[in-house]
Scaffold this active site. Structure first.
Site, PDB file in Angstrom:
ATOM      1  N   ASP A   1     -12.340 -45.777 -35.932  1.00 54.42           N
ATOM      2  CA  ASP A   1     -12.739 -46.210 -34.597  1.00 54.42           C
ATOM      3  C   ASP A   1     -11.575 -47.009 -34.031  1.00 54.42           C
ATOM      4  O   ASP A   1     -10.723 -47.509 -34.766  1.00 54.42           O
ATOM      5  CB  ASP A   1     -14.021 -47.039 -34.656  1.00 54.42           C
ATOM      6  CG  ASP A   1     -14.743 -47.091 -33.320  1.00 54.42           C
ATOM      7  OD1 ASP A   1     -14.123 -46.762 -32.292  1.00 54.42           O
ATOM      8  OD2 ASP A   1     -15.926 -47.467 -33.295  1.00 54.42           O
ATOM      9  N   TYR A   2     -11.541 -47.146 -32.728  1.00 47.47           N
ATOM     10  CA  TYR A   2     -10.324 -47.648 -32.089  1.00 47.47           C
ATOM     11  C   TYR A   2     -10.112 -49.127 -32.367  1.00 47.47           C
ATOM     12  O   TYR A   2     -10.851 -49.983 -31.878  1.00 47.47           O
ATOM     13  CB  TYR A   2     -10.377 -47.350 -30.599  1.00 47.47           C
ATOM     14  CG  TYR A   2     -10.214 -45.864 -30.330  1.00 47.47           C
ATOM     15  CD1 TYR A   2     -10.447 -44.921 -31.339  1.00 47.47           C
ATOM     16  CD2 TYR A   2      -9.813 -45.400 -29.097  1.00 47.47           C
ATOM     17  CE1 TYR A   2     -10.274 -43.564 -31.123  1.00 47.47           C
ATOM     18  CE2 TYR A   2      -9.643 -44.033 -28.865  1.00 47.47           C
ATOM     19  CZ  TYR A   2      -9.883 -43.131 -29.887  1.00 47.47           C
ATOM     20  OH  TYR A   2      -9.720 -41.792 -29.675  1.00 47.47           O
TER      21      TYR A   2
END
Length: 874
Positions: free
Chosen positions: A287-288
């Site tokens: 995930d970012y």
């Protein structure tokens, strides 16, 4: 010839595919000698510079040809984001490697449609609305719309669907996921991913795993202390279905810390479970910003960092040079990514779309409307003593066609959410920009027709129109504020009554507290930047207000009781003058990056509903929200309709349901609690956590399992939904009456049944439409395990949606496998079928009152090892 040797090895050792790829390097000469074609598919001939473009070769051989030609810099470029300045279409991307014919990989948010402000796309209903349909075929169509539009926009990987368990209704992202139940999540994720990937788009299922709140996310304070059993039985089954049944290309690891280990560097999660136990051949992307280490992540099984290269750029090359990450490990990371790119034809047919493309179509918009209609849940439809309603006797459906100017059949539509400020979608990465918007008012007017009077009264001011707070020590403009600062002041109420307090805070996460109690949180990630809360204040009393995290553009605004009164009075007058009053309420505070502080509707919407209901006994409340809301007015209104976040076709779907053109067939995918004190994770230690830990101490008792185990009655149970018709259940049968225990030995089970779980029990039941109109019902089967298993009282194990004409009957059959009968045994390190008596419950909600059919069967112990059946389970 002997093609596909590398493919066979990849299938046998999917997370160790390097050996297969390297072996395949030696195969071209052998294949040429045996007459294998040397050219690719028509129009894409193999190039001496890039022979891996030959589509006639097995995927593993193509990987094996390319991998040795890649430099260390090439490999680390493939496993890391390119950075904002070099992005192609999408939220992030990898760099293309032109000399090796490697295309850039673009990734785009898309759990509920193409996100991030991209235009020309379809705003689908939220994921929870899709779950409320309980319809696998609609899930496939929903996914196909997303896949098609992502491809048209030029993206390679769709970041979705979101399949995390909705552990608590306060979770800010409740709307974008499916449900609180692992079986329902697993049943819907496979067809949705199938729909996405049918369009040639890779699907990246998220967020792996135990990501169930926004508070303290991506920090060590969101440390989920969860049991191994709850992990396997509750939080992982949907990911198993996504990777094993749907063959998703990739998985996104989450922001969560799980039992003290960050999810993106959790070797047990990524290597032991995902890689070894499940045999997943795809790749894992962070995930970012969820990656927090280089060597620890690479060695744990994280293949790709997004959106940048803080850990997998220069740092990864240094780690390889220092021996902290082996070349073999890096090659495995690259191999898994290349394998999926070849599998999906990305080298030969990279996405050709563009951000300017008009991706939405009338067919896609029809799917959005169909999901919104089918996901609408009728929660209440009380009988009315009214001669004009004749045989119907209930508030809904409404009747169209009254004489213009007559009160008979007239409708008053009330509330900002009906027209001035509709709530079609939740915020954050799941928000989709719609090319058009059909408001509830527009949809009701269209469905009512020209001969049915429809009048509108807004009732309350929109949050964005409120005035700065007066009489407070807080500076309304927060002049010179810096993000992260906290401001404390006092507020003296000039009169007694309900006030609306609001915070406008674009781009900054801001929390407003009243006397030390959080009443709202603005995430800074949503299209709605002004959030409000209704509060009761006493005249002359001094209250402490605290605003935390406010940035320089933040504003604190309010509306006093005297300012609210005129609009409410107009709404009451409109309700009195109409046959039926439809009040549309919404919760527009649901978004990524912030959890809800409470279940109460924003603004003074509860007061508005109560005032209208007192004026008109035929008051219908329509809820546009992505999660359960409190309903203090429930006993005083005639009908309640939950439309969730219905997307761009909001009003169209609502009008069709209210006027009976569509019979509501949605059923709740989440339990509605009577109050916040009733939710399973009710203590601060459970949600949002304390002292750096979030205790998942409810164990398996998530959602309806908790209410059943505690013998508590929620406001509305999981699986519940009314209709404009009635359904009767009869004739439940179970075959066979007894089965033998299919598991033996101390370790995890393995499959020896031709790749499938053995069909152990068949259950059938007959459902009949006993009403006067056609309608749909969701036939649900719940299983109660023997006490020795230590499972919740009942758990969903099968369902089927049926549509029946008046008087029509249908016999529904379900098959229970060893998977369905098993529980996770920590001592055995795997799944076990318990010995004893199982209870069968069949009906159309999880509550015992909704499960009229009962049956049972018994599992007896196995005497011989030959009768042991391997069960393929998560």
């Amino acid at each position: 010839m002997v093609p596909g040797i590398g493919d066979l090895l990849i299938r046998r050792f999917p997370r160790n595919a390097l050996a297969a790829g390297l072996l395949a390097v030696a195969l071209p000469a052998f294949l040429a000698a045996t007459g294998s074609p040397a050219t690719g598919a028509p129009g894409q001939a193999a190039s001496p510079r890039c022979p891996w473009l030959n589509q006639a070769l097995p995927v593993s051989q193509r990987v094996g040809l390319l991998l040795p030609r890649m430099s260390l810099a090439d490999k680390t470029a493939l496993v890391a984001g390119a950075g904002a300045s070099q992005q192609v279409i999408g939220t992030a991307s990898t760099k293309a490697i032109p000399r090796l014919c490697v295309p850039a990989m673009s990734l785009e948010d898309g759990p509920n449609g193409v996100g991030d402000g991209v235009s020309g796309v379809t705003q689908l209903p939220a994921g929870v609305s899709l779950a409320a349909t309980w319809d696998r075929s609609l899930a496939t169509r929903y996914g196909a719309v997303i896949g098609s539009e992502e491809r048209a926009k030029g993206t390679m990987v769709n970041l979705g669907p979101t399949v995390n368990i909705d552990r608590d209704p306060r979770w800010g992202r409740s709307f974008e996921t499916y449900s609180e139940d692992p079986y329902l999540n697993a049943a819907l994720v496979a067809p949705e991913i199938g729909g996405v990937q049918s369009q040639g788009e890779m699907s990246q299922v998220k967020h792996f795993a135990v990501y169930n709140q926004e508070t303290n996310r991506n920090t060590s304070s969101d440390n989920a202390v969860v049991s191994e059993r709850a992990l396997h039985e509750i939080y992982l089954p949907a990911f198993w279905a996504a990777t094993q049944r749907a063959k998703a290309s990739s998985v996104m690891c989450s922001y969560a810390t799980i039992n003290n280990v960050s999810a993106c560097q959790d070797a047990d999660l990524l290597t032991t479970i995902l890689g070894q136990r499940w045999g997943f051949p795809g790749f894992v992307t962070s995930d970012y910003g969820a990656q927090h280490a280089t060597a620890a992540s690479a060695n744990a099984g994280l293949d790709q960092e997004m959106p940048g290269n803080a850990y997998y750029g220069t740092a990864l090359r240094s780690a390889v040079a220092a021996g902290q990450v082996s070349v073999a490990t890096l090659n495995q990371m690259v191999t898994r990514i290349l394998t999926q790119m070849f599998r999906f034809g990305e080298f030969n047919h990279a996405p050709a779309g563009s951000a300017r493309a008009e991706a939405t179509t009338p067919a896609h918009q029809a799917v959005s409307t169909a999901v919104a209609e089918a996901g609408t849940v009728l929660l209440k439809n009380a009988p009315l003593k009214d001669a004009l309603l004749k045989n119907r006797g209930r508030a809904l459906p409404l009747r169209a066609g009254a004489v213009a100017g007559s009160v008979a059949g007239s409708v008053a539509v009330i509330g900002p959410a009906a027209s001035a400020a509709p709530a079609d979608a939740g915020g954050g990465s799941a928000y989709v920009t719609s090319p058009f918007q059909v408001t509830p008012l527009q949809g009701i007017r269209a469905a009512a027709g020209p001969r049915t009077p429809v009048r509108y009264a807004q009732g309350l001011p929109p949050d964005t129109s409120l005035a700065p707070v007066a009489g407070s020590a807080l500076t309304p403009a927060f002049a010179g504020a810096r993000p992260g600062q906290t401001y404390t002041g006092t507020l003296t109420a000039p009169q007694t009554g309900t006030y609306v307090l609001a915070v406008k805070s674009p781009g900054d996460r801001t929390i407003l507290s009243l006397d030390g109690r959080e009443i709202l949180a603005v995430p800074g990630t949503a299209p709605t930047t002004t959030y409000s809360a209704g509060v009761s204040l006493r005249a002359g009393h001094r209250y402490t207000l605290q605003v935390a995290g406010a940035g320089p553009s933040a504003r604190l605004t309010w509306a006093t009781p005297s300012q609210l009164a005129p609009g409410i009075a107009k709404a009451v007058a409109a309700a009195r003058a109409a046959r039926t009053a439809v009040v549309v309420v919404s919760d527009d505070t649901e978004s990524e990056a912030a959890d809800r502080a409470r279940l109460t509707l924003p603004s003074a919407q509860d007061e508005l509903v109560s005032a209208v209901a007192a004026a008109n006994p035929r008051t219908v409340v329509v809820i546009d929200a992505g999660a359960p809301v409190a309903m203090p007015w429930l006993s005083r209104v005639a009908a309640v309709v939950d439309a969730w976040y219905p997307g761009e076709s909001n009003g169209t779907a609502l009008g069709a349901v209210l006027f009976g053109k569509v019979n509501p067939g949605g059923h709740l995918p989440v339990t509605f609690p009577a109050s916040l004190a009733q939710v399973p994770a009710s203590t601060p230690a459970q949600f949002p956590g304390a002292n750096g830990k979030v205790l998942y101490s409810e164990g398996l008792d998530v959602g309806y399992r908790y209410y059943d185990a505690k013998n508590e009655t929620p406001l509305f149970p999981f699986g519940y939904g009314l209709s404009y018709t009635r359904f009767a259940y009869r004739d439940v049968t179970v075959t066979p009456g007894q089965v033998r225990n299919s598991v033996s030995g101390p370790g995890p089970t393995s499959c020896r049944c031709n790749g499938q779980s053995r069909r152990l029990v068949t259950v059938s039941a007959t459902v009949t439409n006993t009403g006067r109109v056609a309608g749909s019902d969701v036939v649900q089967l719940y299983l109660g395990d023997p006490a020795v298993a230590g499972e919740p009282p009942r758990q969903l194990k099968a369902f089927r949606k049926v549509t029946l004409a008046p008087g029509q009957s249908q016999t529904v059959r379900f098959t229970l496998t060893g998977h369905d009968l098993s529980y996770w045994d920590d001592a055995a390190g795997g799944w076990v079928v318990p010995v004893g008596r199982f209870q069968i419950y069949v009906g159309d909600s999880s509550a015992l009152a909704g499960l009229p059919l009962r049956a049972a069967f018994t599992v007896t112990s196995t005497l011989t090892g030959q009768e042991a059946t391997a069960l393929a389970m998560p």
